[in-house]
Structure formats: structure tokens, C-alpha cells
Design an enzyme around this catalytic site. Sequence first.
Site, short mmCIF file in Angstrom:
data_model
loop_
_atom_site.label_atom_id
_atom_site.label_comp_id
_atom_site.label_asym_id
_atom_site.label_seq_id
_atom_site.Cartn_x
_atom_site.Cartn_y
_atom_site.Cartn_z
N LYS A 111 4.71 -6.66 3.44
CA LYS A 111 4.42 -5.24 3.23
C LYS A 111 4.37 -4.55 4.60
CE LYS A 111 0.91 -3.23 3.23
NZ LYS A 111 0.34 -2.26 4.25
N THR A 118 1.71 -3.18 11.24
CA THR A 118 0.73 -3.12 10.15
C THR A 118 1.40 -3.74 9.04
OG1 THR A 118 -0.12 -1.02 10.66
CG2 THR A 118 -0.62 -1.83 8.51
N ASN A 166 1.83 11.09 7.12
CA ASN A 166 0.69 10.77 7.98
C ASN A 166 -0.24 11.93 8.28
OD1 ASN A 166 0.83 7.90 8.61
ND2 ASN A 166 2.91 8.46 9.23
N SER A 188 -8.26 9.61 5.23
CA SER A 188 -9.02 8.38 5.49
C SER A 188 -10.08 8.19 4.42
CB SER A 188 -9.67 8.46 6.86
OG SER A 188 -10.58 9.53 6.89
N THR A 229 0.86 -1.19 0.00
CA THR A 229 0.00 0.00 0.00
C THR A 229 0.89 1.24 0.00
OG1 THR A 229 -0.21 -0.17 2.40
CG2 THR A 229 -1.99 -1.09 1.07
#
Lengths: 408, 408
Positions: free
Chosen positions: B182, B193, B403, B408, B156
Site C-alpha cells: 500500500k 509511507t 493533501n 488529521s 488507506t
Amino acid sequence: MSTATSPLATPFPALPPIGGVTLRVARARYKNWDRCDLTFVTLAEGTAVAGVLTNSKCPSPEVEWCRRALVLGRARALVVNAGNSNAFTGDRGRAAVEAIAARTAQAMACQPSDVFVASTGVIGVPLPIDKAEAGLDAAFVAESCGWEAVAETIGTTDTFTKGAFTTARIGDRTVKLSGVIKGSGMIAPDMATMLGFIFTDAAVDPAFLQSALEAANRQTFSCITVDGDTSTSDTVLAFATGAAGNAPIASFDDDGADAFAAALHDLCRQLAHLVVRDGEGATKFIAITVEGAESDGSAHRIAMSIANSPLVKTAIAGEDANWGRVVMAVGKAGEPAERDKLSIRFGTTQVAEGGLAVAGYDEAPVAAHLKGQEVEIGVDLHLGEGRATVWTCDLTHGYISINADYRS
Amino acid sequence: MSTATSPLATPFPALPPIGGVTLRVARARYKNWDRCDLTFVTLAEGTAVAGVLTNSKCPSPEVEWCRRALVLGRARALVVNAGNSNAFTGDRGRAAVEAIAARTAQAMACQPSDVFVASTGVIGVPLPIDKAEAGLDAAFVAESCGWEAVAETIGTTDTFTKGAFTTARIGDRTVKLSGVIKGSGMIAPDMATMLGFIFTDAAVDPAFLQSALEAANRQTFSCITVDGDTSTSDTVLAFATGAAGNAPIASFDDDGADAFAAALHDLCRQLAHLVVRDGEGATKFIAITVEGAESDGSAHRIAMSIANSPLVKTAIAGEDANWGRVVMAVGKAGEPAERDKLSIRFGTTQVAEGGLAVAGYDEAPVAAHLKGQEVEIGVDLHLGEGRATVWTCDLTHGYISINADYRS
């Protein structure tokens, strides 16, 4: 003081004198600067003292000194050094604290254990005794000064001076409480890189003052975080001179005890919020409330997990209603939580309920809320009655600039 | 894939095919993009499977699905979705996972519980079943592809593709182990994550594979952190097809078991390091070793306290030998530590010993070490035999940019 003032800064309030407290500042020149960096406060005989100190396993010798002196419960003087924390300096650091206490005790005709010492600044460099003594000698004969000069003198990377004031009614007397504080990095639970000093003219017993301060601390200083880092020097001391002449308070059963404790709590909360408002790089003041947890402690740990999450803090900096990162932070806290009962709000707008986004969720009011300087995040776990509120700031480029460029 | 490749990137290695494993990718178009985002791996009958999954209390339905399916220990297929994590989506999320498993099982003529599913991406948006099914249908008939295409398809925000390879000798056979992974935000202990998939042609019993994977995980994936945040979707699965034809390994007493476990550990370490090397905004790869702790667990917690400290990470970003921040991070860990026994090194240069800076400390070799891309911090507590090494990256403006701007 840094030149770029925090956008969350508030003006220094009007703080009246406190009977029995005399403030002085001087230049010890701990760094190559021309500013006052030594604070010297004298306290009337019989002043009660209480304190909360860092839980770090590597505390500064100042912290160890205060911890021992607090046992006696009485204070005549406070010395604060800015620019050098004297932490992790072995015997030489301990000797510096002893020298400061001894010289001050001699000037005050008191015991060294009546002298409280706190230092803030770089770690690992012994505080130079000669500079401390010369600074003290200058302070002993200096004119007295006001609260803002003290707030400025105890500061290091702070971008604005921080002080707070309140009063309480005890019997027929109004007692005053004033405080000054400095931040602003290494701010985390179990205190912060924070030196806070509170002065009141109330007459209170040291043991009661200690209980009231610890209770206030649990819901104020221990509920703020900037970066999750905890300093080796965190110190909050409260001094009560008794000059107000109220009937002394010895326990929570005494007349005025609740009023005094409430005022102390209010003062601590004001001071704690000011530290967050000067968090390094802060552009948003964030209040996080967790409700419905299995206990207050569990709610506090979940709230802190959210407050310390870099992904939550950067999302707020970006004014992004990324509630998925709040879910993540709840999930990683390791506390009881049931995904499918969880609800989340930003400001007054519910964004998720029963484990998923609310039907017809409209991001517009949330986006508007996030554009403000004050952001609220609410989480309800729907498991029990536990509740906690903590305060933090966002994580921005400013934090990186300050901390990747600051040289040891 | 993002366009700005991490400066710590390494080239994708040559990974040979693994007998019994066929790789395919397809476009489900989970986001508005024209890239492959669905990975479909078929596995020979009898393939053993093991897994380690996030400890988050708010796991995705994929994680819950895998946790149940792992009990049976057998796998025939793996489906990985990129662009939507399907986490925190209630019944609709669960239905999406069930639909994927059902459709794949039908195509493979196997049980739904033989199908493993993982998803990564935004939280809170149910994975669209129609897109998943169309993607699967395309994947079922796609040409098979190589490892790098899979590494790219599961990614991603990753800035480079990540894979690793090793072999082990079992009896007279050489078995192969390949893995892809990943990252690269929400990377913290208890997994990350992170979706990691390991494939081997070794014949091993599922229970043994699970033990070996858990042991490797404790010293690899659970020893990395980027930002201390833990995802709701963290998943590492290991599949063993048995195509190498070795005498099956059922326990650590069997011939070749130690060699296989060591190879698996090596592969996991390689993959874990790659995740750190693609940490968001990373410019330095930092290894932190804590020795002399009261236990290995205590050493691990202290090492993680250092690795997660924003002040330590920004200091490394600034190439600043600010060992005081390391002291701070040791102190805040809450683990047994004695300030006056502590020693600290950067690279091979001792900077502090016995609770203070070494006599005649010369910053030059430390400054030179910090200018490199690989930084080592060593702490010796001189209390016991506990030891741990963890890996992290620095905290830079790049992390904030990624970030605070990601929507979102």
C-alpha cells in the site's frame, strides 16, 4: 509581472535616493513584450561591492562573472536582464556577458570587471547580444528613475514589487540602506531564484561588507524556501558608495560596524520575507522555529525539512492542524531527535509534548491561528541549545497552475 | 479506498496461494467505516522473516517492535491495522502493540516476538486496544481469504489494490513469491509511507533473506519518491515458509541463491512501481536515469534531486519539455557535476549536450513523448561510471486536493 497579486503582498515602501547611485531602466525586449527588462545602475567611483551567489553546480555565466569580479571588491555599474537567465548556454552565454560588460565599461570609462551582471528568466537560451547592446545603448541615455521602476524591471513571475529600506548610525552620520529583490519560484536555501540588490551610502571596506553580507545571508536568504528548488542564477549583491562620508569601516572592531551589520541584517530579512510573501501560489506566510536541537545547524536542517515538506505545506494551505506531518518532517530530517522528548506548537498553543498529544488538546485556538495569513510552527527537541527560524509559504493549487502551465 | 482511481492503475494480478501462508481479514473499525481494516496472516512453523524499516527518527512503536523481533529471524503471524498509524502516541501506543502481539501469540500458541505488527493511518492517536482485540478475535475465526482482499484491507488513501507475483527455480523446485503493498503519500527514499508484505514458499535462512531483501530494497523501494516525505511507519517484511521443500538457501554461494535474489528483486521492483503509479494525484509515471556520475551513490542522489523537484514534476504534469528545470535540479544536488559536460534526454531524444541545447533541437518528438503516461528523463554527466534509476510521478492539482483537504 503577473496580474494576480499575491494575497500576502505589501505596498512598496518609500525608498529615498542613495548618494552615488543612479538608476535607469530600458527595453531590451528579451521576450515579446513591451516592458522595461534591462536595469542599468551606475555607482560612484570607489564603490565597494560584496555578494553571495548560488551554490548550484550548474551556475549561469553571470554568476561565474560576478564571482570573479567580486575578488576585486569594487564596482562602477550593475546590469540586470529579465526574461532570459542565459544559464546553460555554453560559449554563447559567456560571450553575451562579456559583451555587456565591455560595452558598459566603455560607456563608463571603467574596467569590464567593474561591471556586475545578473540575468533571470528561461534557462537554455543564449541571451541575444544584439538585444542586450541595443537595450544598454537606450539605458545609457535614459532619464534616471526611482526604486520601484527598478524593482518592476528586474521582476519576472513576481506579482508585486519588492523593496526595503533602513538606516544605521555610524559615528555622527546616518547611513541609508535600500534594497530591491525579485523571486519567486525556485526559492530554496543556499539562496533562491532570487536576484537581490542592496545599495548603501555607507563607506565600508569590501572585505567587511562581504563578511557582514555573508553573516546576514546565513540567517535570512538562506532561511527561506518556497519549493526547495535552487536556481542556477541566484545572486545578492551589496554596493556601498561611501557618499555618506562616515569614517570608513574596515572591520567589526570599528566604530559603527555592529550598527551597520545589524541594519544590513534587518534589510536582508525584510527582503527575504518579501520573496516568501510572493512565493508562487502562496496564501500563508509560515515561520518555523526549531529550538532545543544539538546545534544551530541541526536546528536549521530540521526547520528546512519541515518547511520543504509538501505534506506540511498542503496541510497549512488546508488550514489543517495536522501536527503528525510535522513529526514526520522532523523524523525524516536525519538529525538527532528523540521522539519521546519532542514538543510542537502552532502559534502559541502547545499541541504535542513529550512525544504525544497534550492532555485535553483543544484544536479551537489552533484552527483559529491557521485561518490567519501568518502561521507559526514551533518545535522543541529538548536536546540542546541549537535554534533556528526559517520562513516559507504554503503549497496550493496556485503553485501547480503557475508551474504546470509556464512554458519553457 | 478512494473513489477516483489513478489513471496509472493496473489490474490486480492473479496471485496463487503460497504454502504455509493463510490470509484473513476482519473489521476492527479503527475509523467510522464499514470495511475490513485488520489483516491477520498466519505462517507455518519455522517461517523465516526479514525486513526493512523506516529511517525516521520518530518511528512508530510498530516499527520499533518489528526491529526487535527481526533479530530472532522467525515469524508465525502478521497483523496489519489500517486507519490509525499509532505513531507518536507514547506509552499507550507501545501498550497497544504489545497487547496485539500477546493476544495473537496466545491464539497461535507462539511467542509474542513471533508476531509482526504494522499500522498505517493518522499519526498521534493511540490505537484503541479494545478495537484491536475485538478485530483480532473476529479475524481468528474468520474464513481465509485471497490476496486481493488483503491488498484492499491494508490500503488507506490508495486508489487501487496492488499485488505482484513471480517465481524462481531452486534446484528441481519452482518457488513462488507473492507480495502486496500500500502507498501512496509520504513516499520517499529510505522507504516510503508504505507497508509492503512479501511471502514465499522458498526455504531460506533468515540472514540470507535479510541480505537479499536489503539488496533489492536499495534498487527498488529506496529508488521511488512521490513527494520526498518519509513516513514514521514504513515497513517491508518478507516471510519465507519453506513449504516448497527446496534445499534451504543459507548464503549467496548456495544453489539457487542468485535466482531467488533476482526474483525477489523483480517482485520488489514491481511493487515499488505500483506505489508510484498510485502516487497522490499522479498522471505520469516518470523514470529518471542518471549515468556518468562519479559513483552509483552520487548518481542516485542526483536522480532523487530531479525526482523530488517540484518544478520538474509540475513541468511533466504540464507536458512541458522544460529541460532547464532538470539542469537546475542537477545543479542543486550538491554532487560532482560539470555544467559544460552535461547531456539530457527526454525519452530517446537528446535535448542538451555539452552544456547547451543540441543544435537544431526539434521539440516535436519530446512533446509527443511527454503526452504519454510513461516519461523517461536521462542525464549523462560524462564524469565516471556511476549509474542509478529512480521512479516518481508528476505533481498535479490532484496532490494538492488530496493533501490540503485530508483532515488529521
